[in-house]
Design an enzyme around this catalytic site. Structure first.
Site, PDB file in Angstrom:
ATOM      1  N   SER A 105       0.864  -1.215  -0.018  1.00  0.00           N
ATOM      2  CA  SER A 105       0.075  -0.114  -0.197  1.00  0.00           C
ATOM      3  C   SER A 105       0.921   1.200  -0.003  1.00  0.00           C
ATOM      4  CB  SER A 105      -0.760   0.051   1.128  1.00  0.00           C
ATOM      5  OG  SER A 105      -1.529   1.145   1.514  1.00  0.00           O
ATOM      6  N   TYR A 134      -2.143  -0.476  10.476  1.00  0.00           N
ATOM      7  CA  TYR A 134      -2.274  -0.796   9.078  1.00  0.00           C
ATOM      8  C   TYR A 134      -1.140  -0.537   8.286  1.00  0.00           C
ATOM      9  CZ  TYR A 134      -3.724  -0.770   4.289  1.00  0.00           C
ATOM     10  OH  TYR A 134      -3.939  -1.174   2.893  1.00  0.00           O
TER      11      TYR A 134
END
Length: 282
Positions: free
Chosen positions: A125, A138
């Site tokens: 990501s 995350y």
């Protein structure tokens, strides 16, 4: 292909099938298997945190006479909350799904990848390059996945296996919608003191996330980038998906930490509730 029930995973499974691959598409529920089953796409019940299911996948691959061309580690969850407000059980679960599950699947399939001179595609990501406020768990798992990818690449390159990282920015998928819902659930469990400290920040982050998702690429467009990483003869070590991801990864190389802090804070400030005066400086 793990995490193939919806979004980028489902789109990539179909894209690779269109290109002539036989895709083992990891899904967690029978109804998701029924939805994705098609020519060239064989659904496999796979929860990457369940060792028995990972072992069953390895046995399925080992029993197939065809070479394993690629493993695409795509499964993941998005959980956003301030570091102070996120329970330790949630911290551990995020790392279990977004890091340790990928390591487990990779380890299980490496023998087949080594035999076939295949490749590992890890879906990271933009959060694997920059950790925005409330993204501690995350981004922490994604940063770790990037590090594991670098280490693995240097271990197996001499053995003929390539390792590629894909870093999506905003993509219009259900994962972001679920992430916002989870963030709101976690925010509702904060103490009054935590609400005072972080309430405006959480709302601003959710608004920013929703905006970035709405203006992001489609899952099909993202799938084409992932398919390129799978099929290109000499792939790059990293690919970004979307202009936002390309810009942010570039900024992380150009700006100091303090300057980047100010850039991110200014961008987030536009999304704070109008009636609130944010006190958070990040």
């Amino acid at each position: 292909m793990t995490g193939a029930s919806t979004g980028m995973g489902a789109s990539t499974a179909r894209e690779l099938a269109r290109r002539g691959f036989h895709v083992l598409a990891g899904v967690r529920r029978d109804r998701d298997a029924d939805a994705i089953r098609s020519t060239g796409v064989e659904p496999i019940i796979l929860d990457i945190t369940e060792s028995e299911q990972v072992e069953a996948l390895a046995a399925r691959v080992a029993g197939d006479p065809r070479a394993l061309h690629a493993l695409v580690n795509n499964a993941g969850i998005q959980v956003n909350a301030p570091v102070e407000a996120l329970p330790m059980t949630q911290w551990r679960w995020v790392f279990e799904v977004n890091l340790f599950g990928h390591v487990a699947v990779t380890r299980a399939l490496l023998p087949a990848l080594l035999r076939g001179k295949g490749r590992v595609i890890n879906i990271s990501s933009v959060g694997g390059k920059v950790a925005m406020a409330t993204y501690g768990a995350y981004a922490g798992a994604k940063f770790a996945l990037e590090a594991v990818s670098d280490s693995l690449r240097r271990e197996v390159a001499p053995l003929g296996v390539q390792v590629v990282v894909v870093e999506p920015g905003g993509v219009r998928t259900e994962m972001a919608t679920r992430g916002i819902a989870t963030a709101n659930t976690l925010a509702a469990r904060m103490t009054p003191e935590q609400h005072e400290r972080y309430g405006s920040l959480v709302r601003a982050t959710n608004t920013l996330m929703a905006s970035g998702t709405a203006s992001g690429l489609t899952a099909d467009a993202a799938a084409r980038v992932i398919a390129k990483a799978v099929t290109t003869r000499r792939p790059r070590t990293r690919y970004t998906i979307g202009r936002d991801a390309a810009l942010i990864t570039r900024l992380t190389r150009m700006l100091s930490d303090r300057t980047l802090d100010r850039v991110l804070a200014a961008n987030l400030r536009r999304h704070h509730p109008k009636e609130a005066t944010p006190t958070h400086n990040g």
